[in-house]
Design a protein around this motif. Structure first.
Motif, short mmCIF file in Angstrom:
data_model
loop_
_atom_site.label_atom_id
_atom_site.label_comp_id
_atom_site.label_asym_id
_atom_site.label_seq_id
_atom_site.Cartn_x
_atom_site.Cartn_y
_atom_site.Cartn_z
N GLY A 76 37.57 14.13 57.16
CA GLY A 76 37.35 12.73 57.49
C GLY A 76 38.36 11.84 56.80
N LEU A 77 38.21 10.54 57.01
CA LEU A 77 39.15 9.56 56.48
C LEU A 77 38.51 8.69 55.40
CD1 LEU A 77 40.75 8.38 59.86
CD2 LEU A 77 41.63 10.11 58.27
N GLU A 78 37.45 9.20 54.77
CA GLU A 78 36.72 8.44 53.76
C GLU A 78 36.30 7.09 54.33
OE1 GLU A 78 38.96 8.39 50.11
OE2 GLU A 78 38.83 10.56 49.88
N ASN A 79 36.62 5.99 53.68
CA ASN A 79 36.17 4.67 54.14
C ASN A 79 36.99 4.13 55.30
OD1 ASN A 79 38.11 4.58 51.92
ND2 ASN A 79 38.07 2.35 52.14
N PHE A 80 37.96 4.92 55.80
CA PHE A 80 38.78 4.47 56.93
C PHE A 80 38.28 5.02 58.27
CE2 PHE A 80 41.49 4.49 53.16
CZ PHE A 80 41.89 3.16 53.15
N GLY A 81 37.18 5.74 58.24
CA GLY A 81 36.59 6.17 59.50
C GLY A 81 36.53 7.68 59.67
N GLN A 82 36.17 8.08 60.87
CA GLN A 82 36.05 9.50 61.20
C GLN A 82 37.37 10.04 61.74
OE1 GLN A 82 32.66 10.59 63.64
NE2 GLN A 82 31.63 8.68 63.15
N CYS A 83 37.43 11.38 61.78
CA CYS A 83 38.51 12.06 62.49
C CYS A 83 37.95 12.46 63.85
CB CYS A 83 38.94 13.30 61.70
SG CYS A 83 39.87 12.93 60.20
N TYR A 84 38.27 11.67 64.88
CA TYR A 84 37.63 11.85 66.17
C TYR A 84 38.17 13.03 66.97
CZ TYR A 84 35.00 7.55 65.60
OH TYR A 84 34.11 6.60 65.15
N PHE A 85 39.42 13.41 66.75
CA PHE A 85 39.92 14.62 67.42
C PHE A 85 39.20 15.85 66.86
CE2 PHE A 85 43.65 11.74 67.75
CZ PHE A 85 43.67 11.63 69.13
N PHE A 86 38.98 15.84 65.55
CA PHE A 86 38.19 16.89 64.90
C PHE A 86 36.77 16.90 65.46
CE2 PHE A 86 34.92 17.20 61.52
CZ PHE A 86 34.95 18.57 61.30
N ARG A 87 36.16 15.73 65.52
CA ARG A 87 34.78 15.63 66.02
C ARG A 87 34.66 16.16 67.45
NH1 ARG A 87 31.15 10.05 66.23
NH2 ARG A 87 29.65 10.76 67.78
N ASP A 88 35.60 15.76 68.32
CA ASP A 88 35.56 16.22 69.70
C ASP A 88 35.75 17.73 69.79
OD1 ASP A 88 35.20 13.62 70.48
OD2 ASP A 88 37.26 13.33 71.20
N GLY A 89 36.66 18.27 68.97
CA GLY A 89 36.90 19.71 68.99
C GLY A 89 35.67 20.51 68.63
N ILE A 90 34.90 20.01 67.66
CA ILE A 90 33.67 20.70 67.26
C ILE A 90 32.58 20.53 68.33
CG2 ILE A 90 31.87 20.88 65.50
CD1 ILE A 90 34.73 21.70 64.61
#
Length: 269
Positions: A76-90
């Motif tokens: 993740g990106l801590e307080n800068f948000g999520q990693c959405y490509f990672f999230r979609d891949g999972i």
């Protein structure tokens, strides 16, 4: 013999399906120039990536369809948000996740560095993270029968690290934490270690990582931007905010451009 190579030579050393260990921690000292190079190599697919705590480097590789498995305690990106490509891949089951505790990932590398098959611990012992996890197994102490968790060694085919200095013999200097010892374990546990560095010097005194454990060095000033390179550079908050928005919008080209521009700015400063 000099261990310094060009970026153009770097990805030729990596094969399809390789296990890649990524150094640094959270948003600190990430080898992003090397990661971007891998992301653009059409021949590299089905990679397995491992990191104690991963961030935009994992997001970029997954978004570029390079990854089939990810092993980490956090992405993740801590307080800068999520990693959405990672999230979609999972969520779309294109990428297999193996979740470990932070300490367990470190122990896996430490076992690899020491040449041990496993290290016993009590971390994760009563956790759901044990399920479908081939890196751990419950064992009994031969002394008193108490239960422990055996964390199996992890030995990457390739390690990627970004550091402050190197010399031609491959001796590496990392001037600050976090995760300095983790990168030592990673280099020793891996079959090949590639280190991008801010500076090439005549001789590294008191190296953090001996040249014995380093395969090649690539001179890439600014190569960790927008993550920190303390004490010389802090996390670039503005850039990480832009990256986080780009990831949320699933705009891979924009995300790569944001990182490339951050590297160029840091290189010039």
């Amino acid at each position: 013999m000099s261990k310094i190579i060009s970026l153009e030579e770097f990805s030729r050393h990596i094969k399809e399906g390789a296990k890649i260990g990524i150094g640094g921690f959270d948003l600190h000292r990430k080898p992003l120039s090397l990661v971007l190079d891998i992301s653009e190599n059409a021949k590299l697919r089905d990679l397995e990536i491992f990191g104690v705590s991963l961030a935009l480097e994992a997001d970029i590789l997954i978004g570029s369809e390079k990854v089939k498995k990810i092993i980490s305690s956090y992405t993740g990106l801590e307080n800068f948000g999520q990693c959405y490509f990672f999230r979609d891949g999972i969520e779309e089951r294109r990428v297999e996740p193996i979740e470990m505790s932070t300490y367990a990932t470190i122990l896996a590398l430490q076992a690899g560095a020491l040449g041990l098959e496993y290290i016993p611990t009590k971390t994760m012992l009563h956790s759901d993270m044990l399920k479908d996890n081939g890196l751990v197994r419950i064992i009994e102490s031969p002394f008193n029968g108490e239960k422990y968790l055996a964390v199996r060694r992890y030995s990457p085919d390739i390690a990627l690290i970004h550091a402050h200095e190197a010399d031609e013999e491959g001796n590496i200097k990392i001037n600050s934490p976090p995760a300095t010892n983790v990168d030592k374990f990673l280099a020793r546990a891996s079959k090949k270690t590639f280190v991008s560095v801010e500076r090439i010097v005549d001789k590294v005194k008191c190296p953090t990582i001996s040249g014995l454990y380093v395969s090649c060095v690539i001179h890439l000033p600014g190569g960790s931007a927008p993550t920190s390179m303390y004490p010389e550079n802090d996390v670039d908050s503005d850039v990480l905010g832009l990256y986080g928005q780009g990831s949320k919008n699933r705009d891979l080209g924009y995300c790569k451009e944001v990182i490339i521009n951050a590297i160029e700015r840091r290189r010039k400063n």
